[in-house]
Structures are given as structure tokens and as C-alpha cells.
Design a protein around this motif. Structure first.
Motif, PDB file in Angstrom:
ATOM      1  N   ARG A   1       1.061  -1.054   0.376  1.00  0.00           N
ATOM      2  CA  ARG A   1       0.151  -0.047  -0.003  1.00  0.00           C
ATOM      3  C   ARG A   1       0.617   0.662   0.038  1.00  0.00           C
ATOM      4  O   ARG A   1       0.077   1.930  -0.317  1.00  0.00           O
ATOM      5  CB  ARG A   1      -0.593  -0.445   1.089  1.00  0.00           C
ATOM      6  N   GLY A   2       2.248   0.807   0.144  1.00  0.00           N
ATOM      7  CA  GLY A   2       3.206   2.531   0.625  1.00  0.00           C
ATOM      8  C   GLY A   2       4.148   1.696   1.242  1.00  0.00           C
ATOM      9  O   GLY A   2       4.656   1.505   0.867  1.00  0.00           O
ATOM     10  N   TYR A   3       4.892   3.513   1.491  1.00  0.00           N
ATOM     11  CA  TYR A   3       6.183   3.256   2.355  1.00  0.00           C
ATOM     12  C   TYR A   3       6.108   3.949   3.103  1.00  0.00           C
ATOM     13  O   TYR A   3       5.552   4.870   3.303  1.00  0.00           O
ATOM     14  CB  TYR A   3       7.515   2.972   1.221  1.00  0.00           C
ATOM     15  N   ARG A   4       6.540   3.551   4.402  1.00  0.00           N
ATOM     16  CA  ARG A   4       6.924   4.507   5.469  1.00  0.00           C
ATOM     17  C   ARG A   4       8.269   4.255   6.489  1.00  0.00           C
ATOM     18  O   ARG A   4       8.955   3.233   6.329  1.00  0.00           O
ATOM     19  CB  ARG A   4       6.007   3.718   7.032  1.00  0.00           C
ATOM     20  N   GLY A   5       8.735   5.795   6.347  1.00  0.00           N
ATOM     21  CA  GLY A   5       9.901   6.026   6.244  1.00  0.00           C
ATOM     22  C   GLY A   5      10.736   7.161   6.896  1.00  0.00           C
ATOM     23  O   GLY A   5      10.131   7.596   8.043  1.00  0.00           O
ATOM     24  N   VAL A   6      12.264   6.587   7.687  1.00  0.00           N
ATOM     25  CA  VAL A   6      12.619   7.728   8.745  1.00  0.00           C
ATOM     26  C   VAL A   6      13.868   7.938   7.928  1.00  0.00           C
ATOM     27  O   VAL A   6      14.425   7.261   7.335  1.00  0.00           O
ATOM     28  CB  VAL A   6      13.003   6.777  10.012  1.00  0.00           C
ATOM     29  N   ASP A   7      14.519   9.359   7.771  1.00  0.00           N
ATOM     30  CA  ASP A   7      15.451  10.210   7.032  1.00  0.00           C
ATOM     31  C   ASP A   7      15.617  10.487   8.018  1.00  0.00           C
ATOM     32  O   ASP A   7      15.087  11.820   9.311  1.00  0.00           O
ATOM     33  CB  ASP A   7      14.972  10.678   5.909  1.00  0.00           C
ATOM     34  N   ARG A   8      17.056  10.423   8.407  1.00  0.00           N
ATOM     35  CA  ARG A   8      18.386  11.232   8.977  1.00  0.00           C
ATOM     36  C   ARG A   8      19.199  12.736   7.751  1.00  0.00           C
ATOM     37  O   ARG A   8      19.911  12.233   7.402  1.00  0.00           O
ATOM     38  CB  ARG A   8      19.008  10.531   9.220  1.00  0.00           C
ATOM     39  N   ASP A   9      18.954  13.897   8.574  1.00  0.00           N
ATOM     40  CA  ASP A   9      19.717  14.852   7.737  1.00  0.00           C
ATOM     41  C   ASP A   9      21.356  14.680   8.131  1.00  0.00           C
ATOM     42  O   ASP A   9      21.589  15.084   9.925  1.00  0.00           O
ATOM     43  CB  ASP A   9      19.530  16.204   7.872  1.00  0.00           C
ATOM     44  N   ILE A  10      22.169  14.427   7.461  1.00  0.00           N
ATOM     45  CA  ILE A  10      22.877  14.219   7.524  1.00  0.00           C
ATOM     46  C   ILE A  10      24.632  15.095   7.002  1.00  0.00           C
ATOM     47  O   ILE A  10      25.745  14.668   6.498  1.00  0.00           O
ATOM     48  CB  ILE A  10      24.351  12.947   7.334  1.00  0.00           C
ATOM     49  N   THR A  11      23.416  16.178   6.558  1.00  0.00           N
ATOM     50  CA  THR A  11      24.814  17.397   5.711  1.00  0.00           C
ATOM     51  C   THR A  11      26.150  17.651   6.806  1.00  0.00           C
ATOM     52  O   THR A  11      26.977  17.860   6.663  1.00  0.00           O
ATOM     53  CB  THR A  11      23.885  18.282   5.657  1.00  0.00           C
ATOM     54  N   HIS A  12      25.318  17.653   7.965  1.00  0.00           N
ATOM     55  CA  HIS A  12      26.735  18.579   9.121  1.00  0.00           C
ATOM     56  C   HIS A  12      27.731  17.894   9.063  1.00  0.00           C
ATOM     57  O   HIS A  12      29.087  18.010   9.204  1.00  0.00           O
ATOM     58  CB  HIS A  12      25.866  19.096   9.816  1.00  0.00           C
ATOM     59  N   ARG A  13      26.931  16.665   9.441  1.00  0.00           N
ATOM     60  CA  ARG A  13      28.344  15.537   9.832  1.00  0.00           C
ATOM     61  C   ARG A  13      28.691  14.836   8.020  1.00  0.00           C
ATOM     62  O   ARG A  13      29.969  14.917   8.511  1.00  0.00           O
ATOM     63  CB  ARG A  13      27.270  13.596   9.343  1.00  0.00           C
ATOM     64  N   LEU A  14      28.369  15.486   7.167  1.00  0.00           N
ATOM     65  CA  LEU A  14      29.253  15.379   5.893  1.00  0.00           C
ATOM     66  C   LEU A  14      30.129  16.476   5.758  1.00  0.00           C
ATOM     67  O   LEU A  14      31.512  16.218   5.424  1.00  0.00           O
ATOM     68  CB  LEU A  14      28.577  15.210   5.043  1.00  0.00           C
ATOM     69  N   GLU A  15      29.878  17.070   5.959  1.00  0.00           N
ATOM     70  CA  GLU A  15      30.627  18.424   6.332  1.00  0.00           C
ATOM     71  C   GLU A  15      31.910  18.740   7.155  1.00  0.00           C
ATOM     72  O   GLU A  15      33.013  18.781   6.802  1.00  0.00           O
ATOM     73  CB  GLU A  15      29.914  19.939   6.279  1.00  0.00           C
TER      74      GLU A  15
END
Length: 625
Positions: free
Chosen positions: A228-242
């Protein structure tokens, strides 16, 4: 079976009461709800078993009963005999019996269902609280790839409220390259009803910049097992990559610095020998103009090589530095010449230098860093083709902080203008958006793509300029270019002083330690020519042996810092502990900053001239207690 038997055996609580609430009859099931017997219950009234909090509700139900002859069903609570509250679902109607109007009611104990509902409601509230307060972005996606739910974290990550985000065609916010990759992967995952873990996806923030997000999701299946679809969890890793990029850059620069330091150490040792022998040779041929001119050529080339070594160390920030009066024009000219070789062929670098010397009091390496960072930023802005102009001039500043070209009239009232030096870098590149101008000095802030910069350039320039008592301001227009103006205090040159002749001074016993034979030889020759008694050693171990064997302590230990096995700093420490009367002077063509900080005494920087060496040796004894 009689009606009475059915009444008494009915599992639903049944009660008959007067309009004033007094019970006439109840069945055992009704009494059991209250934890009482039938006889006990008949001694009570409806109001005895109802919490006072229901007074308003009861009045409303009685009004309904009067108007319609019925009430309920509705949920309320009764007092149980042991004091706890029982949840019931109640309904009833008016009946006529022996000429009286009575209330016939049915009550069902729903305490367990109510507790379950309360638990479910609490669980939902807890879940929603966790979902809305977590820093992770939680979302749901239907089969049409439309987001149907998003928590509030999306606003922190992308700048849109959850409502704004859900109203958008959200997948258009994904970086085109990542959207294509996701589009290629999803069909197979959907066909197999599988989710994903750890996808790196770039999402466009409301301000136009891309944020790096680590995405994981699981498939949502209906009871029949269909997707029926997807349920997700996303994490902002911009600062970590910087931070990772900054660490990689720091490690790379550290490696480059160590390499530069090693080269500089060996190169400066060679220059000590070259320049030292050239100085000695100059004395012996000073009456032969042709030979003297040749020697001067050698010395000039050596000094030029020494300046290149210092520039190499300045770029890696590992040189021994101190602020001096320097000409801003010279530093700008040298940096422009260096940068002109590394810029793209289609970028024109122009210099417009003030016709007179512009003295500033600064560390040459810091001024070079300012120029290099500003020109590098300008080259990034113009791209593969454009023009960068580096200009120096004088400006007049007033108390209000305004700065204009020298000779212009400012509105400063009685305030006296102060003439200062101007360094200006102008480009015809893309310009800086107005909303970002206030942030350009923030450490780690950059408008460049990930991996294209650390965001430390302008913040470093800002720090250097402020430390030098200067100001910096930026004018920029989108599509037209950027102008950066750095204003520094002028520092007038001191009156020239004729160099004092180097005095030989009293004879001293000196131990010279350097692992480079050519350096040890020329230093020994210079000191012996000045009348000192010199003994040499090529390592710290040899030096310690010589110190132990000496009948009288040496007057001076003159040692290189960077040597195999045992450093000059450690040698100096041991010498000071065992032979405190021996003065110490260390030599360095390059040394790690921590080694210099640990040095227990003065340091003379290689390459040095014979006169400078003798002067520093004399100073050691004159300044000693």
C-alpha cells in the motif's frame, strides 16, 4: 421460561426506577456492576451511584427523556462498592406502570473496553509525541509516490512546514540525479514488497540549497499482504558530511604541511651551507669585482630560494611567524604572480597596485592567506571564464566607520580622517544572493557544492583582518559580481638605522650539533673565524657524550631541532638539567609547532647569514643572567 427468570438471568444490567431516581427493581447483573447485592442496590438511588461530575450530563439526559421518552445510549461512570469507578454504557426509556411514569434502563459494564480505549488513546498520543518531537524526518508515501504524511522535522530539514510539504509535488524537490536513481530502484523493490536502508538522497531546501539525507523505509502492507506504500525515517546528515569533509581536508593539509616541512628542513640546511659559504667567499674576493659579482649572484639566488621556502611553509601554516612591517603591494604582487599560474587559462587576473609603498604591521603569511582566499573565492565565482582584479590603494576612514578613496570628503563633522591601506578584490562572477550576505563570514557556511569547499575561507579572512585592527565589507549583485574591500591600518616605516658591525666578543666554547654535515661545517667555520672554540657533533647522542667528556661545561650548546632519534628540544632539556650553566640556542629550518612551543630557549631560523648567527650568539650571552 418465565419472563421473571429471563429478567434475572439476563447478562445485561436492567433497572427500574422512579423519576426521582429511587430504584424499584434491579436484576443481579445490574447489582453486580456496582459490586452489590440486589437488596443493597434497592436501598440506593440513582444519584447515590453517580459521580457529581455527571450532574450536567444527567440533566441533559433527563431533559431528553422528558421530551422524547428516551435517553442514551451514552457512556458514564458508576461508583463501585469498593470505591473505584466503573464505566457503563447506559440507555433507557419511560414506561407506564400502575399509572406511574417509571424509567426502564439497561446498563452494560464497558470498563475493560474503556481501559483498552484509554490505553490505545494514550499509546497514540505517545506515538504522535515521539513522531513529532524526534529530530528524524518520518514520512509515509503511497503507491503514486505522493507523500501522505510528514512529521514536523521536515521543516527543520527542508524549511517547509509539514502542511506546505504535503501540498507540493514533493519528488520534484529531490536532486535530479537522485530522483533518477530512486526511480530506477523502486520498481524492483515494489514488485518484491521490500523497503530500503541507508540511501543517500539530496533534497532541495526552501532556500535553494541541497541537504543530504540518509533514507530508510519499510513497505506498508494491507491485511491481504498487498503493498500500500512506504513508511520511512530520514536523517539529515549534511552537517556530518561537512565535518567529514573538513576532517579529510585537515588531514590532507596536515600531510601536505608535514611534507612541506620535511622539504623545507632539508632545503634550508642546504641554503645555510650555500649562503654561508657564499658570505665567506665574498670576503675573500671583495677586491675582485668580477668574482664578487658572481658570488653576489649566488647569494641572491640563495636568498630567493629561502623566500620560496618560507612561502611554502606559509601556505601550510608551519613557519615560525611574527608580525613585521611589510609592504602590502609586495605581498599582493607575489601572491598574484603565484596564483596566476594556477588559475584557469580563461580567467584574467589583473593587479592595480598603489604607486607608493603601503606599510602594514602583519604576519606575511597571514596577508598571503587573505589574498589567496579572496582570489580563490573569486575564481570559484567566475567559473571557467571571467576577470578578477586585485587592487591596493589608500582610503580615509572616519569614526562612523565609512571608508572612501583618499581625497574624498566624508561627512564626519569635526572627526579627523584616518588614512589606511585598502586591499580590494573584484570579480565579474555570479554574485551572492542578498539573503546570504549576512552569513558569508560564518564558519563552515558555503554556497559551493558539497566537497567543493569547507566554508572556512571568508571566516578565516574575517578573523585575520579583525585581529589586525582592520575592517572587511562585501558588495555583491547577482549576475554582476562581487567586490570585497579589506581596510588595514597603515604602519609607517621606522627611520633607517645603519647596521652595527658584528663584534666578535669574548671567546666561548661552543658545541655545534646538526645531523647535516654541510650545516655543521659552515657553522663551525663561521664561529671559529669569530674566535670561538668549537666542537661538533652529528647527533644528540654524540653531543651528550661530548658534554659528559668535557672537563669544563661548554659555554653554549648550538643545536638543530629536528634530528633523528633524539630532537634538539630533548637534548636542550637534558643539557639544562645536567649543565645549567651552559647557554642554549636552537636552530630550525622547520619544526612542528608543538616542538617549538616546548623549546626551552631561543630559536634561530634557517637559513641565516654568518652575521645573523654571530649576532644571535652574542645576544644569548648578553641576555643571560
Amino acid at each position: 421460561m418465565s419472563a421473571r427468570r429471563l429478567y434475572e438471568d439476563c447478562p445485561v444490567g436492567l433497572a427500574l426506577c422512579r423519576m426521582d431516581g429511587r430504584f424499584i427493581d434491579v436484576n443481579p447483573a445490574f447489582a453486580a456492576i456496582l459490586g452489590r447485592t440486589v437488596e443493597d442496590t434497592l436501598a440506593l438511588t440513582y444519584w447515590d451511584i453517580t459521580p457529581p461530575t455527571y450532574d450536567a450530563d444527567e440533566a441533559q439526559q433527563l431533559d431528553l427523556l422528558e421530551r422524547t421518552g428516551r435517553y442514551g445510549p451514552y457512556t458514564k461512570h458508576y461508583f463501585h462498592r469498593d470505591g473505584h469507578i466503573v464505566a457503563v454504557r447506559l440507555s433507557g426509556r419511560v414506561v407506564e406502570h400502575d399509572g406511574q411514569r417509571l424509567i426502564w434502563s439497561s446498563a452494560e459494564d464497558i470498563t475493560d473496553q474503556a481501559r483498552a480505549a484509554d490505553a490505545l488513546r494514550e499509546s497514540e498520543q505517545r506515538y504522535r509525541s515521539v513522531v513529532e518531537t524526534t529530530g528524524e524526518w518520518i514520512w509515509e508515501l503511497n503507491l503514486a509516490l505522493k507523500h501522505t504524511f510528514s512529521n514536523r522535522a521536515v521543516e527543520r530539514i527542508l524549511g517547509y512546514t509539514a502542511e506546505q510539504f504535503l501540498a507540493l509535488d514533493t519528488l520534484t524537490l529531490m536532486h535530479p540525479e537522485d530522483a533518477e536513481e530512486v526511480g530506477n530502484k523502486l520498481p524492483a523493490l515494489m514488485a518484491n514488497k521490500q523497503g530500503w536502508r541507508g540511501w543517500l538522497v539530496r533534497w532541495r531546501h526552501k532556500d535553494g540549497r541541497y541537504r543530504y539525507v540518509e533514507s530508510s523505509a519499510e513497505a506498508i502492507l494491507d491485511p491481504s499482504g498487498e503493498l500500500r506504500g512506504y513508511r520511512g525515517v530520514d536523517r539529515d546528515i549534511t552537517h556530518r558530511l561537512e565535518l567529514e569533509e573538513q576532517l579529510r581536508h585537515a588531514q590532507k593539509m596536515d600531510a601536505v604541511g608535514k611534507l612541506a616541512g620535511g622539504i623545507a628542513h632539508d632545503f634550508n640546511n642546504l641554503l645555510v651551507a650555500i649562503l654561508g659559504h657564499a658570505d665567506l667567499l665574498a670576503e675573500s674576493v671583495k677586491h675582485d669585482p668580477t668574482a664578487y659579482e658572481d658570488v653576489e649572484g649566488i647569494r641572491h639566488a640563495g636568498q630567493w630560494a629561502a623566500s620560496l621556502t618560507q612561502k611554502l611553509l606559509a601556505f601550510s601554516r608551519r613557519q615560525m611567524t611574527s608580525p613585521v612591517r611589510m609592504d602590502l603591494n609586495d605581498a599582493t604582487r607575489d601572491c598574484a604572480a603565484l596564483l596566476g599560474r594556477v588559475l584557469d587559462d580563461n580567467i584574467e587576473l589583473r593587479t592595480e597596485l598603489h604607486p607608493e609603498s603601503l606599510g602594514v604591521f602583519a604576519d606575511p603569511g597571514e596577508i598571503e592567506q587573505v589574498v589567496i582566499n579572496l582570489v580563490t573565492n573569486a575564481s570559484d565565482a567566475v567559473g571557467s571564464r571571467g576577470t578578477i582584479t586585485v587592487r591596493t590603494a589608500t582610503v580615509e576612514t572616519v569614526e562612523a566607520g565609512e571608508a572612501g578613496e583618499a581625497g574624498e570628503t566624508g561627512e564626519a563633522g569635526d572627526t579627523e580622517a584616518d588614512e589606511r591601506a585598502l586591499l580590494e578584490v573584484t570579480d565579474d562572477g555570479s554574485g551572492i544572493p542578498p539573503e546570504l550576505l549576512d552569513r558569508v563570514y560564518e564558519p563552515f557556511f558555503t554556497t559551493k557544492a558539497a566537497g567543493a569547499g569547507t566554508g572556512l575561507g571568508l571566516s578565516t579572512v574575517y578573523g585575520i583582518v579583525k585581529q589586525l585592527g582592520g575592517t572587511i565589507d562585501i558588495d555583491s549583485e547577482l549576475g554582476r559580481g562581487t567586490r570585497v574591500r579589506v581596510v588595514l591600518p597603515l604602519h609607517e616605516a621606522p627611520a633607517p638605522v645603519a647596521p652595527a658591525p658584528t663584534e666578535v666578543g669574548p671567546t666561548k666554547r661552543i658545541l655545534v650539533v646538526d645531523d647535516e654535515m654541510s650545516v655543521a661545517v659552515i657553522v663551525t667555520r663561521v664561529l671559529e673565524a669569530a674566535g670561538h672554540v668549537v666542537e661538533g657533533a652529528l647527533s644528540a647522542a654524540e653531543a651528550l657524550a661530548a658534554l659528559e667528556a668535557a672537563e669544563q661545561p661548554f659555554d653554549l650548546l648550538l643545536s638543530d631541532i629536528v634530528m633523528p632519534e633524539t630532537s634538539g628540544v630533548e637534548l636542550a632539556r637534558r643539557c639544562r638539567e645536567r649543565w645549567p650553566s651552559t647557554q642554549i640556542l636552537l636552530m630550525s629550518g622547520y619544526a612542528p609547532n608543538q616542538a617549538l612551543e616546548m623549546a626551552p630557549t631561543e630559536v634561530i631560523e634557517k637559513p641565516f647569514s654568518p652575521d645573523e648567527l654571530l649576532r644571535r650568539v652574542r645576544d644569548v650571552f648578553e641576555l643571560s643572567p
